[in-house]
Design a protein around this motif. Structure first.
Motif: not given
Length: 332
Positions: A220-227
């Motif tokens: 559901t999360i692919r952006d490293d900053k968001e992760l």
């Protein structure tokens, strides 16, 4: 007193400041200016933008110490996590005609470790003693990539040697079934899987992907900053699991590096090192650091610290400049 430009050029950000040097010490380091590498086509253009921002475009010092996330030998430097191509001669003729020192980014951190006060080295694990004034200190840290270096102290804080390295690109060594699966999964994509594939800012996404595959759940999360945000907040279960695995892998790699160097001390640095300070202390990092079979007892005697100085790359670039000046004065 001498002024120099100092820079810390990473895969994501380019940081600059003015450092003031006197009697072989950094006596002042101005507030850093941070520029996104993606917003500038070259180091030279980022340098000019820095001069503009501090109102000194035409009066920047003609001397510089620059840390680069790349090996710094040879005329042309190509960074593994940044599309810039850096030509030493261009920097020497156009930006720093009176003196230029280029140093690997983690070589700069090693220089910084040699210069910071003991209070700027937060204890993480192992015996709660200061770093030794003689012997080897390994330095490792995750950021856009995985950096590593070696500081050799010769009996005093001022007498030392720095060995630069690209140890983060060594092969990933799995230690359990999950890591066996992770290695197999990414070998089909990359052929060769380095430790940096998992122990770095983008590496958290790779660990998250493996967990999702094993659990049969969607990513559901692919952006490293968001992760990273979700993992550090503890607001997403698989993100938290990926972060715990990240800490385990970092601990294992740090222990391997300490063995390779014969280290008497270890320092965790990097763009993520300080952000992870509390998490590392409560994770399995310490157990993995010493989980080296017959040599676990040896590693249990190694103090492990986290450098808390806010911009060690900039301080280290200035210290590397000083070290080069001292070396040149001895040979002339």
């Amino acid at each position: 007193m001498e002024e120099i430009v100092v820079g810390d050029i990473g895969g994501t950000n380019a940081r600059f400041a003015i450092a003031r040097i006197e009697n072989g010490r950094v006596i002042a380091l101005d507030d850093e200016t941070t520029l996104k590498c993606a917003a500038h086509a070259s180091l030279e253009l980022a340098w000019e933008a820095f001069g503009d921002q501090i109102g000194r475009k035409d009066t920047l010092p003609p001397r510089a110490g620059i840390a680069v996330a790349s090996p710094v030998h040879g005329e042309v430097l190509r960074m593994s996590n940044n599309p810039w191509t850096i030509r030493r001669r261009d920097l020497e003729t156009r930006l720093a005609p009176e003196g230029l020192v280029l140093v690997n980014d983690f070589g700069a951190v090693a220089h910084a470790v040699a210069h910071v006060e003991p209070g700027q080295l937060q204890h993480l694990c192992g015996p709660e003693i200061p770093l030794p004034v003689e012997g080897v200190i390994s330095i490792v840290g995750p950021g856009t990539g995985l950096g590593a270096a070696c500081l050799i102290r010769h009996g005093s804080a001022a007498d030392y040697t720095v060995l630069e390295s690209e140890a983060g690109h060594m092969d990933f060594a799995p230690l359990d079934a999950f890591e066996d699966y992770a290695l197999q999964h990414f070998r089909s994509r990359f052929m060769r899987v380095s430790t940096e594939r998992f122990v770095s800012g983008p590496g958290l996404v790779n660990l998250y992907e493996v967990i999702a595959q094993q659990q049969g759940m969607p990513m559901t999360i692919r952006d490293d900053k968001e992760l990273w945000t979700r993992a550090l907040e503890g607001s997403e279960t698989m993100a938290v699991a990926a972060l715990e695995r990240f800490c385990l892998c970092l601990g294992a790699f740090a222990g391997d590096l300490a063995l390779a160097h014969g280290a008497a001390g270890m320092v965790i640095a990097g763009g993520l090192g300080l952000r992870l300070a509390d998490r590392l202390a409560s994770s399995g990092f310490a157990e993995r650091f010493v989980a080296k079979g017959r040599l676990g007892t040896k590693l249990s005697t190694v103090p492990v610290k986290i450098i808390t100085y806010p911009q060690p790359g900039l301080l280290g670039a200035a210290a590397a400049y000083i070290s080069a000046q001292k070396r040149d004065s001895r040979t002339n």
